[in-house]
Structures are given as C-alpha cells and as structure tokens.
Motif scaffolding. Structure first.
Motif, PDB file in Angstrom:
ATOM      1  N   ASP A 118      -0.953   6.098  -6.567  1.00 34.60           N
ATOM      2  CA  ASP A 118      -1.021   5.422  -7.908  1.00 34.60           C
ATOM      3  C   ASP A 118      -2.234   4.436  -7.876  1.00 34.60           C
ATOM      4  O   ASP A 118      -3.127   4.519  -6.727  1.00 34.60           O
ATOM      5  CB  ASP A 118      -0.014   4.496  -8.174  1.00 34.60           C
ATOM      6  N   GLU A 119      -2.837   3.905  -8.798  1.00 37.12           N
ATOM      7  CA  GLU A 119      -4.094   3.323  -8.949  1.00 37.12           C
ATOM      8  C   GLU A 119      -4.355   2.187  -8.278  1.00 37.12           C
ATOM      9  O   GLU A 119      -5.170   1.580  -7.545  1.00 37.12           O
ATOM     10  CB  GLU A 119      -4.425   2.898 -10.406  1.00 37.12           C
ATOM     11  N   VAL A 120      -2.964   1.350  -7.884  1.00 35.83           N
ATOM     12  CA  VAL A 120      -2.959   0.029  -6.948  1.00 35.83           C
ATOM     13  C   VAL A 120      -3.216   0.595  -5.590  1.00 35.83           C
ATOM     14  O   VAL A 120      -3.845  -0.079  -4.750  1.00 35.83           O
ATOM     15  CB  VAL A 120      -1.287  -0.470  -7.123  1.00 35.83           C
ATOM     16  N   GLY A 154      -1.242   6.698 -12.861  1.00 36.84           N
ATOM     17  CA  GLY A 154      -1.065   5.197 -13.125  1.00 36.84           C
ATOM     18  C   GLY A 154      -0.001   4.634 -12.724  1.00 36.84           C
ATOM     19  O   GLY A 154       1.150   5.260 -12.290  1.00 36.84           O
ATOM     20  N   HIS A 155      -0.063   3.395 -12.552  1.00 41.20           N
ATOM     21  CA  HIS A 155       0.842   2.665 -11.632  1.00 41.20           C
ATOM     22  C   HIS A 155       2.108   2.486 -12.552  1.00 41.20           C
ATOM     23  O   HIS A 155       2.250   2.406 -13.818  1.00 41.20           O
ATOM     24  CB  HIS A 155       0.621   1.046 -11.339  1.00 41.20           C
ATOM     25  N   ALA A 156       3.510   2.924 -11.814  1.00 38.77           N
ATOM     26  CA  ALA A 156       4.736   2.611 -12.479  1.00 38.77           C
ATOM     27  C   ALA A 156       5.469   1.534 -12.154  1.00 38.77           C
ATOM     28  O   ALA A 156       5.644   1.285 -10.809  1.00 38.77           O
ATOM     29  CB  ALA A 156       5.453   4.121 -12.339  1.00 38.77           C
ATOM     30  N   ARG A 157       6.214   0.799 -12.831  1.00 32.78           N
ATOM     31  CA  ARG A 157       7.240   0.038 -12.590  1.00 32.78           C
ATOM     32  C   ARG A 157       8.466   0.522 -11.944  1.00 32.78           C
ATOM     33  O   ARG A 157       9.174   1.591 -12.594  1.00 32.78           O
ATOM     34  CB  ARG A 157       7.805  -0.868 -13.672  1.00 32.78           C
ATOM     35  N   LEU A 178      10.384  -4.971 -14.320  1.00 30.49           N
ATOM     36  CA  LEU A 178       9.262  -5.550 -15.056  1.00 30.49           C
ATOM     37  C   LEU A 178       8.586  -6.519 -14.874  1.00 30.49           C
ATOM     38  O   LEU A 178       7.300  -6.587 -15.265  1.00 30.49           O
ATOM     39  CB  LEU A 178       9.802  -5.429 -16.608  1.00 30.49           C
ATOM     40  N   VAL A 179       9.015  -7.361 -13.972  1.00 36.33           N
ATOM     41  CA  VAL A 179       7.958  -8.412 -13.696  1.00 36.33           C
ATOM     42  C   VAL A 179       7.677  -8.192 -12.175  1.00 36.33           C
ATOM     43  O   VAL A 179       8.359  -7.990 -11.185  1.00 36.33           O
ATOM     44  CB  VAL A 179       8.740  -9.687 -13.562  1.00 36.33           C
ATOM     45  N   GLU A 180       6.373  -8.496 -11.737  1.00 36.97           N
ATOM     46  CA  GLU A 180       5.620  -8.730 -10.225  1.00 36.97           C
ATOM     47  C   GLU A 180       6.020  -7.400  -9.585  1.00 36.97           C
ATOM     48  O   GLU A 180       6.271  -7.584  -8.419  1.00 36.97           O
ATOM     49  CB  GLU A 180       6.206  -9.937  -9.627  1.00 36.97           C
ATOM     50  N   ASP A 181       6.061  -6.097 -10.316  1.00 41.12           N
ATOM     51  CA  ASP A 181       6.335  -4.952  -9.392  1.00 41.12           C
ATOM     52  C   ASP A 181       4.842  -4.449  -9.205  1.00 41.12           C
ATOM     53  O   ASP A 181       4.401  -3.365  -9.832  1.00 41.12           O
ATOM     54  CB  ASP A 181       7.088  -4.096 -10.275  1.00 41.12           C
ATOM     55  N   THR A 182       4.133  -5.030  -8.267  1.00 38.36           N
ATOM     56  CA  THR A 182       2.964  -4.634  -7.965  1.00 38.36           C
ATOM     57  C   THR A 182       2.289  -3.743  -6.675  1.00 38.36           C
ATOM     58  O   THR A 182       1.503  -3.628  -6.182  1.00 38.36           O
ATOM     59  CB  THR A 182       1.975  -5.840  -8.080  1.00 38.36           C
ATOM     60  N   GLN A 183       3.727  -3.404  -5.927  1.00 37.97           N
ATOM     61  CA  GLN A 183       3.437  -2.757  -4.592  1.00 37.97           C
ATOM     62  C   GLN A 183       2.804  -1.313  -4.953  1.00 37.97           C
ATOM     63  O   GLN A 183       2.880  -0.659  -5.897  1.00 37.97           O
ATOM     64  CB  GLN A 183       4.727  -2.469  -4.005  1.00 37.97           C
TER      65      GLN A 183
END
Length: 312
Positions: A71-73, A109-112, A116-121
């Motif tokens: 993903d993009e992250v 794209g990054h997926a949750r 929905l909050v602070e899912d940035t791994q």
C-alpha cells in the motif's frame, strides 16, 4: 475473493519486514506492519484503488516469480524517494538465503483494516496462489442486498464440498458499525447532553434577559413618555443584550478550544477545532441570545408608559 483476514473483524497478522536496500538507523527503524494473503480480485471486490503497477493475476502461480502488492503507506515508509516497483521484500528477516525474495508488482491505496481511527500501519499483500493458507474467508460483492445472496452461496459451497460449513456471515457495513460501536454510544450520549445544554443555555439566557428588561421597565416608560419609539427601545435592549451574549459566547469558545482536545480519540476525520462545528454552535448560541433578548424587549415596548413609570 479470498482473504486470510477480513477487515474490521479484529483478525490480523503483523510481522517485521526485510526490504532490499532499506538502511536501518535511528530515524528509520526496521519496518513492521500488517500482512494479508489474498486472491486475485480481492482489491476489486473491496474497491481498493490501484495507484501504480498491477494487481494479482491468475498467472501468479507457485512456479512463477514470487510477487507482492504493497500500500501507499509502505511505499512512503520503505522505499522513500525510490520507485517501489521491482523492489524486493521478505517477511521473515534472516531467511533470505532459504526463501525467495518477493518482488513488488503493484501499489494500492491504504485500507482501514482494524478501525476507522489511527489505522496507519503499512500493509503488504501476498498472493494466495503462491502462499496458500489453511483458513480464510470469502468476500462477495453484490449489486443488491448482500444477505439475499446467502442461500445461493451456501448451495454453491455444498456442491463443492458437502462437509464445508458456512458460518459467521456478515456484511461490511455491520462489521464497520460494530468496530465503532463504543465510540458511537459515547457520541450519542454527548449529543444528548449537548442538546440539554443548549436548552438550559436558552432558558438561562431568556431568564437573564427578562430580568434585565424588568429592571429597565421604569427607564423604558420614561423614554417612551419623552417620545422614544418602540423600535428604538427594542434596538436599545437588543444591543445591550447582544453585547452580553457575544462576550459570553467568546468566553465559551475560548474554553472549548482548550477542552475539545479531550474528545480527539472519539473523532473520525474531524478536527477537535473544526471551524464549521465551532462556527455553527457560536451562531446558534448568539441566535438564541438574540431571540431571548428580543421577546422581553418586545413585551416591554408594548406596555403603557404610565404603567411603566409607576413601577419601582
């Protein structure tokens, strides 16, 4: 499509990645993130956008080049300013000599996945055709009611394997709703309390303004006897009341800017200092103050001047 873990179910697998060319230092620790094993069609089923490269294909077999999609992250964290396509990574550092590297063929794209909050791994996807798992879930995208497809899916599975059970049937909407159930309950309670607070504020402002106008009844009578019109009197009372309303609202707004940070963990894609929210509430309170001032002023302006001057 098949997936080893369904988003928003609490299931997941994380690991440390070894990326070819990635230099580990104090500013760039060893990368760590989420891993999913998925089949071709997974990204299309969930509607995840392809940013660069390609997705998994049926030709990605155990005999072909081992591939992954990131993903993009992951790109921002691992490949920095370089092109990730063609880059190599592996999920078990130290096993590169016995296991092949996996080549990046696509960026999505990054997926949750968790909430929905602070899912940035960062997220790395392996092909189920090259890395089959013992278990997993089936994702089905429909054009109508998803639950209406259950009988047909159950019948298809029974035809393939009569001993294969079909359980834990959910829609993605239900899974997402369950993941934010606690926050939703908290926010509903806060909305109810805020509604009561607005009602109490309106009653309080009305009471204060009525008392203020009552104290000015004799003054209003004298002004009316001297020729002041009702419109002039109403404007005078409104001006005095609105000054107090603006002062009180400004003090409340300053306090809100300091206290809304406590709600940050309960908010999703909304800033604690969201201008639209704070502006709307400010206008609402000032409007309530104006109405609460206007009604007593109108009532006083309609009184007989003689009666007004007799009051002490």
């Amino acid at each position: 499509a098949y997936t080893s873990q369904v988003p928003f179910t609490g299931q997941g697998f994380t690991t440390i990645f070894n990326v070819d060319g990635f230099v580990i230092d104090d500013a760039h620790p060893r990368p760590w993130g989420q891993v999913r094993t998925v089949s071709p069609g997974y990204f299309e089923t969930l509607g995840l956008p392809l940013i660069e490269g390609r997705l998994f294909e049926s030709s990605d077999s155990p005999a072909s080049l081992p591939v992954i999609v990131v993903d993009e992250v992951a790109v921002e964290s691992l490949w920095l300013d370089t092109d990730p396509l063609g880059g190599r990574a592996f999920g078990q550092p130290g096993s590169e000599d016995t296991q092949p590297w996996f080549n990046v063929v696509g960026v999505i794209g990054h997926a949750r996945q968790v909430g929905l909050v602070e899912d940035t791994q960062l997220q790395v996807y392996f092909s189920s055709q090259q890395n089959p798992n013992n278990g997993g879930s089936l994702l089905i995208r429909t054009t109508g009611d998803p639950l209406a497809m259950v009988p047909a899916v159950r019948q298809a599975l029974l035809e393939l394997d009569s001993d294969q059970p079909l359980g834990r049937i959910n829609t993605m909407e239900d899974l997402i709703a369950a993941s934010i159930g606690g926050r939703r309950t908290t926010m509903i309670l806060l909305v109810i309390f805020a509604g009561f607070a607005v009602i109490l504020a309106a009653l309080g402002i009305y009471g204060v303004m009525s008392e203020m106008v009552g104290e000015k009844t004799r003054e209003i009578g004298i002004r009316m006897a001297c020729g002041a019109g009702r419109t002039d009197l109403i404007q005078m009372v409104l001006r005095q009341g609105m000054i107090l309303a603006v002062i009180g609202t400004s003090a409340g707004l300053i306090a809100a800017l300091f206290l809304t940070g406590l709600l940050r963990s309960q908010l999703h894609e909304v800033s604690p200092t969201d201008p639209l929210t704070l502006g709307s509430v400010t206008i609402l309170i000032i409007l309530i103050g104006g109405i609460s001032t206007f009604l007593p002023a109108l009532r006083a302006a309609r009184m007989d001047p003689v009666i007004c001057m007799r009051r002490e």
